[in-house]
Design a protein around this motif. Sequence first.
Motif, PDB file in Angstrom:
ATOM      1  N   ALA A  62      30.175  20.177  -1.011  1.00 55.78           N
ATOM      2  CA  ALA A  62      31.616  19.977  -1.092  1.00 55.78           C
ATOM      3  C   ALA A  62      32.122  18.941  -0.090  1.00 55.78           C
ATOM      4  CB  ALA A  62      32.350  21.300  -0.892  1.00 55.78           C
ATOM      5  N   THR A  63      31.276  17.989   0.265  1.00 60.77           N
ATOM      6  CA  THR A  63      31.675  16.948   1.211  1.00 60.77           C
ATOM      7  C   THR A  63      32.950  16.250   0.770  1.00 60.77           C
ATOM      8  OG1 THR A  63      29.401  16.548   1.942  1.00 60.77           O
ATOM      9  CG2 THR A  63      30.986  14.751   2.258  1.00 60.77           C
ATOM     10  N   TYR A  64      33.097  16.076  -0.525  1.00 59.46           N
ATOM     11  CA  TYR A  64      34.251  15.345  -1.061  1.00 59.46           C
ATOM     12  C   TYR A  64      35.333  16.281  -1.608  1.00 59.46           C
ATOM     13  CZ  TYR A  64      31.203  11.469  -0.234  1.00 59.46           C
ATOM     14  OH  TYR A  64      30.372  10.556   0.391  1.00 59.46           O
ATOM     15  N   GLY A  65      35.426  17.444  -0.979  1.00 62.66           N
ATOM     16  CA  GLY A  65      36.522  18.349  -1.296  1.00 62.66           C
ATOM     17  C   GLY A  65      36.253  19.304  -2.436  1.00 62.66           C
ATOM     18  N   TYR A  66      35.420  18.902  -3.352  1.00 67.95           N
ATOM     19  CA  TYR A  66      35.066  19.712  -4.518  1.00 67.95           C
ATOM     20  C   TYR A  66      33.569  19.529  -4.743  1.00 67.95           C
ATOM     21  CZ  TYR A  66      39.930  18.216  -5.085  1.00 67.95           C
ATOM     22  OH  TYR A  66      41.238  17.892  -4.855  1.00 67.95           O
ATOM     23  N   THR A  67      32.962  20.498  -5.372  1.00 74.99           N
ATOM     24  CA  THR A  67      31.554  20.307  -5.719  1.00 74.99           C
ATOM     25  C   THR A  67      31.458  19.698  -7.111  1.00 74.99           C
ATOM     26  OG1 THR A  67      31.222  22.454  -6.802  1.00 74.99           O
ATOM     27  CG2 THR A  67      30.985  22.373  -4.387  1.00 74.99           C
ATOM     28  N   ALA A  68      30.372  18.992  -7.334  1.00 76.71           N
ATOM     29  CA  ALA A  68      30.148  18.397  -8.655  1.00 76.71           C
ATOM     30  C   ALA A  68      30.076  19.492  -9.717  1.00 76.71           C
ATOM     31  CB  ALA A  68      28.862  17.567  -8.643  1.00 76.71           C
ATOM     32  N   ARG A  69      29.477  20.613  -9.369  1.00 74.40           N
ATOM     33  CA  ARG A  69      29.338  21.707 -10.328  1.00 74.40           C
ATOM     34  C   ARG A  69      30.708  22.282 -10.707  1.00 74.40           C
ATOM     35  NH1 ARG A  69      24.834  24.787 -11.092  1.00 74.40           N
ATOM     36  NH2 ARG A  69      24.078  24.362  -8.974  1.00 74.40           N
ATOM     37  N   ALA A  70      31.567  22.482  -9.723  1.00 75.55           N
ATOM     38  CA  ALA A  70      32.872  23.085  -9.994  1.00 75.55           C
ATOM     39  C   ALA A  70      33.723  22.175 -10.876  1.00 75.55           C
ATOM     40  CB  ALA A  70      33.592  23.383  -8.679  1.00 75.55           C
ATOM     41  N   ILE A  71      33.648  20.877 -10.649  1.00 78.80           N
ATOM     42  CA  ILE A  71      34.443  19.955 -11.451  1.00 78.80           C
ATOM     43  C   ILE A  71      33.874  19.821 -12.854  1.00 78.80           C
ATOM     44  CG2 ILE A  71      35.167  17.550 -11.669  1.00 78.80           C
ATOM     45  CD1 ILE A  71      36.779  19.150  -9.644  1.00 78.80           C
ATOM     46  N   LEU A  72      32.561  19.768 -12.968  1.00 78.21           N
ATOM     47  CA  LEU A  72      31.956  19.722 -14.303  1.00 78.21           C
ATOM     48  C   LEU A  72      32.280  20.995 -15.077  1.00 78.21           C
ATOM     49  CD1 LEU A  72      30.208  18.304 -16.391  1.00 78.21           C
ATOM     50  CD2 LEU A  72      28.192  19.317 -15.299  1.00 78.21           C
ATOM     51  N   ALA A  73      32.327  22.122 -14.378  1.00 80.85           N
ATOM     52  CA  ALA A  73      32.644  23.395 -15.036  1.00 80.85           C
ATOM     53  C   ALA A  73      34.028  23.350 -15.687  1.00 80.85           C
ATOM     54  CB  ALA A  73      32.574  24.537 -14.028  1.00 80.85           C
ATOM     55  N   LYS A  74      34.965  22.621 -15.094  1.00 83.33           N
ATOM     56  CA  LYS A  74      36.297  22.521 -15.672  1.00 83.33           C
ATOM     57  C   LYS A  74      36.278  21.767 -17.001  1.00 83.33           C
ATOM     58  CE  LYS A  74      38.897  22.902 -11.356  1.00 83.33           C
ATOM     59  NZ  LYS A  74      39.637  24.120 -11.801  1.00 83.33           N
ATOM     60  N   VAL A  75      35.411  20.768 -17.115  1.00 84.38           N
ATOM     61  CA  VAL A  75      35.298  20.031 -18.374  1.00 84.38           C
ATOM     62  C   VAL A  75      34.708  20.927 -19.451  1.00 84.38           C
ATOM     63  CG1 VAL A  75      34.277  18.021 -19.511  1.00 84.38           C
ATOM     64  CG2 VAL A  75      35.064  17.841 -17.141  1.00 84.38           C
ATOM     65  N   ARG A  76      33.657  21.651 -19.104  1.00 83.66           N
ATOM     66  CA  ARG A  76      32.985  22.506 -20.081  1.00 83.66           C
ATOM     67  C   ARG A  76      33.823  23.738 -20.441  1.00 83.66           C
ATOM     68  NH1 ARG A  76      27.271  21.872 -20.561  1.00 83.66           N
ATOM     69  NH2 ARG A  76      26.858  24.112 -20.454  1.00 83.66           N
ATOM     70  N   LYS A  77      34.673  24.158 -19.512  1.00 85.39           N
ATOM     71  CA  LYS A  77      35.461  25.369 -19.734  1.00 85.39           C
ATOM     72  C   LYS A  77      36.393  25.234 -20.933  1.00 85.39           C
ATOM     73  CE  LYS A  77      38.746  28.454 -17.407  1.00 85.39           C
ATOM     74  NZ  LYS A  77      39.549  28.690 -16.165  1.00 85.39           N
ATOM     75  N   ARG A  78      36.928  24.045 -21.149  1.00 87.12           N
ATOM     76  CA  ARG A  78      37.871  23.877 -22.256  1.00 87.12           C
ATOM     77  C   ARG A  78      37.225  24.236 -23.586  1.00 87.12           C
ATOM     78  NH1 ARG A  78      41.315  18.467 -23.151  1.00 87.12           N
ATOM     79  NH2 ARG A  78      39.287  17.443 -23.053  1.00 87.12           N
ATOM     80  N   SER A  79      35.961  23.933 -23.763  1.00 90.64           N
ATOM     81  CA  SER A  79      35.310  24.202 -25.041  1.00 90.64           C
ATOM     82  C   SER A  79      34.470  25.471 -25.029  1.00 90.64           C
ATOM     83  CB  SER A  79      34.429  23.019 -25.443  1.00 90.64           C
ATOM     84  OG  SER A  79      33.492  22.732 -24.425  1.00 90.64           O
TER      85      SER A  79
END
Length: 571
Positions: A460-477
């Motif tokens: 989370a060096t950049y405030g968010y993890t790559a996994r958490a942000i990718l999860a938001k994209v996949r969550k919609r579908s």
Amino acid sequence: MKLYKFSLSALVSILILSSCSDFLDTVPDQSMPTETAIQSPNYFLGFLYQAYDGIEDRVTFDYEAATDNAIANREYYKSSKAARGGISFTNNPLGDTWESSYMQINSVNWFIEHMVIDTTKLIPTPVRFDLDSVVNMEIFYLSLGEAYFLRAWYQFDLLKKYGGLAEDDKVYGFPISTKYLTYSDELDLKRNTYQECVNQIAADCDTAFKYLPLAYTKSNGTVGEGLTNDAGRANGISALALKARTLLLNASPAFNKDNNTELWKSAAAAAKEAIDAIGDDDLLAFSAYFNKNNLNDAKYNNKDLFFRGPIVATDFTLEKENFPPRAYGGNGRFNPSQNLVEAFPMKDGYPINQSPTYTYDPDNQMANRDQRLNKFIASDGQSFAGITLDTKEGGQDALGSEPNATRSGYYLKKLLDPSVSLEPGKQKKTTRAVFLLTRPELYLNFAEAAVNATGSPDDATYGYTARAILAKVRKRSLGTADVYLPTISGKDDFVELLKNERRIELCFEDFRFWDQRRWSAGAEDVSYINTPAYGIYSDEPAEGRSFASPYMPLPFKEMVKTENLLNNKGW
């Protein structure tokens, strides 16, 4: 978008940079001196609105149909010609935008050069934009910010399409032009380095962000908050998203020869800045995101749409082009591939044939799949465009049933309006705008940059993890049913999943063609770009791919009339 429409005869000396002789020596009015004409705010702003008018009003599906995501239903279409080896040093069937981009850049340069504050004058702005002195200054800074954004937009177009590794083994972009040029200026310019071009685009985005409102909200009635009712214009979020896109391109293997991690870090930081500005909200539901009434036209309520092309009303161009022939004369032109169909996961997020819960059935491919598959692609047995599709071999909508029938066994649904009717006497058209900068892309850009910058999907060096942000994209579908993403632990596996997610989420939005190129490891790596496209009618490819290089050639007509342009490798 409420923009003044200007013909070329209403603009002053707009130079097409690519030729020493091809320039337009025009004035606003044959009877009006130039010095007088540019004192009119309408004529003056025409230089800015000229650049807006050049923004595309639809997605170019030809690029998608030159990848493994799709094929055109006729081999003589330009996408098919290009994909099968038709691009050469002298000819690019996909066309080029070199001239048009430089024309817009030169128009914006004229505008920026004249946007100077002179405090010694009663009216400090170059023209009086409004009688109210406060509003006058607001329009000045708003327009200045838009100009810097639009210059960055067209510069990025040049970088994306023409940047690459040249014969001297250096990575170049395009010849940077930040001043208004006329026929008397030196026009035979050398290409700047790729990094110099990236820095220029990023700097313009930063300047645009400085002057633009973060978003148009109409919250307090000022011009910067939407008094103009001009939704669809660039705002601060547009500038941040374009900068993040540019820095991701810069960090990608095709242009980042030494795999410099610092470039990935810069890309991650830029995407983080954009997400910080808008918040890491979940994506809108598909029904809200693609709703033709939610195009952000003086409504400001599509929070996932940062920048779009002009709204086109009473139109059925895409439907006429892509509906099945049996749907009252659709041309069925762009056909999704079997490759793309198989790229969509099962509804638990697992790739096909890997799910512990659902069995993939090749004879019933749409069952138990990610909902995006049914939303984006029309297949046999589906009700679509007023008919029930029959695409199995020998079917009414299958290959060979009609000259414009599908070559792959599938028809395109994404971005088409199912309410449109082509039936004579019952025709129904729609309203649309092409989405150019969006939250889904920004999230995918961040995830890719962050995991490559940190080496971990959970850093989370950049405030968010790559996994958490990718999860938001996949969550919609996938909703909460995505049990696959949490199982991916290593960087390499995560990157592969991420690439596939970009492929399906952004399909037919003009990303796949350029993603395959930026992911290539140099001029000799054609593994991505030459993956053939398959259909359902044969085990053999429906259409092969034979590109000579991941880098596109510079336009031939530019090469023959200049001495200083160095072409990309492979051409």
